[in-house]
Design a protein around this motif. Structure first.
Motif, PDB file in Angstrom:
ATOM      1  N   GLU A 354      -5.763  13.644 -26.351  1.00  0.00           N
ATOM      2  CA  GLU A 354      -6.434  14.400 -27.416  1.00  0.00           C
ATOM      3  C   GLU A 354      -7.828  14.781 -26.929  1.00  0.00           C
ATOM      4  O   GLU A 354      -8.619  13.917 -26.550  1.00  0.00           O
ATOM      5  CB  GLU A 354      -6.550  13.575 -28.693  1.00  0.00           C
ATOM      6  N   ARG A 355      -8.082  16.106 -26.949  1.00  0.00           N
ATOM      7  CA  ARG A 355      -9.388  16.616 -26.531  1.00  0.00           C
ATOM      8  C   ARG A 355      -9.877  17.608 -27.572  1.00  0.00           C
ATOM      9  O   ARG A 355      -9.222  18.616 -27.842  1.00  0.00           O
ATOM     10  CB  ARG A 355      -9.291  17.287 -25.159  1.00  0.00           C
ATOM     11  N   ASP A 356     -11.014  17.296 -28.186  1.00  0.00           N
ATOM     12  CA  ASP A 356     -11.571  18.158 -29.234  1.00  0.00           C
ATOM     13  C   ASP A 356     -10.550  18.416 -30.329  1.00  0.00           C
ATOM     14  O   ASP A 356     -10.365  19.550 -30.803  1.00  0.00           O
ATOM     15  CB  ASP A 356     -12.059  19.488 -28.633  1.00  0.00           C
ATOM     16  N   LYS A 357      -9.848  17.337 -30.731  1.00  0.00           N
ATOM     17  CA  LYS A 357      -8.858  17.339 -31.812  1.00  0.00           C
ATOM     18  C   LYS A 357      -7.613  18.170 -31.495  1.00  0.00           C
ATOM     19  O   LYS A 357      -6.812  18.481 -32.378  1.00  0.00           O
ATOM     20  CB  LYS A 357      -9.487  17.807 -33.131  1.00  0.00           C
ATOM     21  N   LYS A 358      -7.441  18.527 -30.230  1.00  0.00           N
ATOM     22  CA  LYS A 358      -6.231  19.234 -29.809  1.00  0.00           C
ATOM     23  C   LYS A 358      -5.470  18.366 -28.819  1.00  0.00           C
ATOM     24  O   LYS A 358      -6.062  17.667 -27.986  1.00  0.00           O
ATOM     25  CB  LYS A 358      -6.589  20.570 -29.159  1.00  0.00           C
ATOM     26  N   ASN A 359      -4.134  18.420 -28.913  1.00  0.00           N
ATOM     27  CA  ASN A 359      -3.287  17.649 -28.017  1.00  0.00           C
ATOM     28  C   ASN A 359      -2.967  18.469 -26.765  1.00  0.00           C
ATOM     29  O   ASN A 359      -2.513  19.617 -26.866  1.00  0.00           O
ATOM     30  CB  ASN A 359      -1.989  17.240 -28.703  1.00  0.00           C
ATOM     31  N   ILE A 360      -3.216  17.883 -25.595  1.00  0.00           N
ATOM     32  CA  ILE A 360      -2.901  18.561 -24.343  1.00  0.00           C
ATOM     33  C   ILE A 360      -2.127  17.601 -23.441  1.00  0.00           C
ATOM     34  O   ILE A 360      -2.114  16.384 -23.686  1.00  0.00           O
ATOM     35  CB  ILE A 360      -4.178  19.038 -23.604  1.00  0.00           C
ATOM     36  N   GLU A 361      -1.471  18.140 -22.440  1.00  0.00           N
ATOM     37  CA  GLU A 361      -0.747  17.328 -21.468  1.00  0.00           C
ATOM     38  C   GLU A 361      -1.329  17.575 -20.080  1.00  0.00           C
ATOM     39  O   GLU A 361      -1.616  18.719 -19.707  1.00  0.00           O
ATOM     40  CB  GLU A 361       0.743  17.654 -21.476  1.00  0.00           C
ATOM     41  N   LEU A 362      -1.482  16.495 -19.329  1.00  0.00           N
ATOM     42  CA  LEU A 362      -1.972  16.580 -17.955  1.00  0.00           C
ATOM     43  C   LEU A 362      -0.994  15.866 -17.034  1.00  0.00           C
ATOM     44  O   LEU A 362      -0.623  14.716 -17.288  1.00  0.00           O
ATOM     45  CB  LEU A 362      -3.357  15.928 -17.833  1.00  0.00           C
ATOM     46  N   ASN A 363      -0.540  16.558 -15.994  1.00  0.00           N
ATOM     47  CA  ASN A 363       0.312  15.947 -14.989  1.00  0.00           C
ATOM     48  C   ASN A 363      -0.563  15.482 -13.830  1.00  0.00           C
ATOM     49  O   ASN A 363      -1.259  16.283 -13.203  1.00  0.00           O
ATOM     50  CB  ASN A 363       1.367  16.942 -14.496  1.00  0.00           C
ATOM     51  N   ILE A 364      -0.543  14.190 -13.569  1.00  0.00           N
ATOM     52  CA  ILE A 364      -1.460  13.590 -12.608  1.00  0.00           C
ATOM     53  C   ILE A 364      -0.673  12.800 -11.566  1.00  0.00           C
ATOM     54  O   ILE A 364       0.245  12.048 -11.908  1.00  0.00           O
ATOM     55  CB  ILE A 364      -2.463  12.659 -13.325  1.00  0.00           C
ATOM     56  N   VAL A 365      -1.031  12.967 -10.311  1.00  0.00           N
ATOM     57  CA  VAL A 365      -0.481  12.144  -9.230  1.00  0.00           C
ATOM     58  C   VAL A 365      -1.445  10.984  -9.001  1.00  0.00           C
ATOM     59  O   VAL A 365      -2.613  11.197  -8.642  1.00  0.00           O
ATOM     60  CB  VAL A 365      -0.303  12.962  -7.938  1.00  0.00           C
ATOM     61  N   LEU A 366      -0.974   9.777  -9.228  1.00  0.00           N
ATOM     62  CA  LEU A 366      -1.832   8.599  -9.152  1.00  0.00           C
ATOM     63  C   LEU A 366      -2.253   8.310  -7.716  1.00  0.00           C
ATOM     64  O   LEU A 366      -1.532   8.598  -6.760  1.00  0.00           O
ATOM     65  CB  LEU A 366      -1.109   7.384  -9.728  1.00  0.00           C
TER      66      LEU A 366
END
Length: 472
Positions: A354-366
């Motif tokens: 949740e960023r600034d009350k909006k839901n986003i998805e992030l694909n991250i390689v650990l």
């Protein structure tokens, strides 16, 4: 009286090979019953007697340098007692001596693999194992240990042993009857009974990765590394610690859940070490005030993002609230830390944020925690034998530091190491290496690379005074 966190002594079990352990699982979702006639006696002897054959006593021998006035360490024969009473003691009366500690362990394979607590065999030069009430002594070989979870594996040369059966963490419920098994002080196997008091305890302050089962069953010094079993005799946890005012049992004990045990043991057997994924964020929990500005009321709040980390590279920002990873809900800071650590380096994960009350998805390689965490990890040593950690409230309390202390703390100095001979002490705060001011792990890594294989001036803060030491 102020509570002290006590770790019950444990010993770890054996060196495992991935193909030599077959986790023998019991049936999921058991039926729960109670006595229903006046002519019944509630007894669990038939259920737990086989598990008793899987409990061992572990004796660890090591050379240590200790203060003559370090009475708690001398009075209590426990390998991790210094963690309870503080690590810094004057060195004017130091002497070399042999320390012997006793703990427990659990057989997990027929051919001699044993699991125990990492702190039971810490720095052990010799490990001796006895099984149950049998006086036969076996030499234990360390297969691998993971101080971050406090789990270790040792192996003895023996065949046709009786490995314990494994339960399921997901089926545990508060109020379940459980038994704590151990072989404390080498006097033979023993059992205490209680219930599961709480699950998912993660703010105990013992290890980096915590998700404890809390129980009121008596877990006393010497029982660390022993088994916590359900009423069928199936392993549900490894006994690790108690909270006590006096050193005795006050009914607040903690065990590492079997799901974490299986995960760590499998990795130790396969590789001899545990390699974890790495994100690269400073995180916190939501409190009542912070939750007012977020739609989600649970998750891990990002306070900072370190440069040159996966979090930085893939776009996490300060103020983001991570509420799920790969569809798994994240309850709080500890949950995020444990879930990320369960993934392997270079594994791709989907973060729901949740960023600034909006839901986003992030694909991250650990990333690889062990690369940057060779310094940060409890397993990694620097400067010829030092373990270091960030200073947090728990560290301030444990080492009796000033409340405004900040930086990187020396938590342990390996006995008989170069660092000990030079004069480093647990409780010292790293200030500077040559011309590099030490603010975080990245600055340590930078200094060590810059001055590799050369004599280095190292400045530390000891009890408010700056001391200069030189080490190669």
């Amino acid at each position: 009286m102020k509570k002290k966190l006590l770790l019950a002594s444990t010993l770890i079990a054996s060196q495992l090979f991935a193909d030599s352990i077959n986790f023998n699982m019991v049936e999921k979702n058991p039926t729960r019953i109670s006595p229903n006639t006046n002519n019944q006696i509630l007894s669990f002897n038939n259920s737990i007697k086989d598990s008793m054959h899987s409990i061992v006593n572990i004796s660890a021998k090591r050379h240590v340098s200790a203060s003559m006035d370090n009475l708690p360490l001398q009075m209590f024969n426990d390998p991790f007692f210094k963690r309870f009473f503080g690590d810094q003691f004057g060195n004017q009366f130091k002497q070399n001596r042999i320390q012997r500690s006793l703990g427990s362990g659990v057989i997990v394979s027929k051919n001699g693999y044993i699991v125990t607590n990492s702190h039971v065999i810490e720095n052990a030069e010799e490990i001796t194992v006895t099984i149950g009430n049998d006086t036969t002594e076996y030499t234990g070989k360390l297969i691998g240990k993971d101080s971050d979870s406090d789990i270790a594996v040792i192996k003895i040369e023996a065949d046709d042993l009786e490995p314990i059966k494994f339960g399921e963490s997901s089926s545990l419920k508060i109020g379940d009857v459980i038994f704590a098994m151990g072989n404390p002080f080498g006097i033979g196997s023993s059992v205490t009974q209680g219930i599961i008091s709480a699950l998912n305890k993660n703010k105990v302050g013992i290890n980096r990765y915590e998700n404890y089962i809390q129980t009121d069953a008596s877990i006393n010094p010497g029982n660390s590394g022993g088994a916590l079993v359900d009423s069928r005799g199936a392993l549900i946890g490894i006994n690790t610690a108690i909270i006590s005012k006096s050193g005795g049992n006050n009914g607040i004990g903690f065990a590492i859940p079997v799901a974490m045990v299986k995960d760590v043991v499998t990795k130790l057997v396969a590789d001899g070490k545990v390699v974890r994924g790495y994100l690269g964020v400073v995180i916190s929990d939501l409190d009542n005030e912070l939750s007012k500005v977020y739609n989600h009321k649970s998750g891990a709040l990002v306070l900072d993002v370190s440069q040159d980390t996966p979090a930085f590279k893939y776009g996490l920002k300060r103020g983001d609230l991570i509420y799920a990873i790969n569809g798994k809900k994240i309850k709080d800071r500890a949950a995020l830390q444990n879930v990320v650590a369960s993934f392997k380096p270079n594994q791709k994960v989907k973060l729901e944020v949740e960023r600034d009350k909006k839901n986003i998805e992030l694909n991250i390689v650990l990333g690889n925690r062990n690369t940057l965490a060779q310094i940060e990890s409890n397993n990694g040593r620097i400067l010829g034998g030092l373990r270091v950690a960030n200073i947090d409230p728990n560290m301030q309390k444990q080492f009796r530091l000033a409340h405004d202390s900040k930086g990187i703390l020396i938590t342990d100095v390996e006995p008989k190491s170069k660092a000990e001979k030079v004069g480093f002490q647990a409780g010292d705060i790293l200030l500077q290496i040559e011309d590099v001011e030490i603010r975080n792990y990245a600055t340590i890594e930078s200094a060590l690379k810059k001055y590799k294989n050369t004599h280095k001036r190292v400045y530390v803060n000891r009890y408010g005074q700056t001391i200069l030491l030189v080490i190669k």
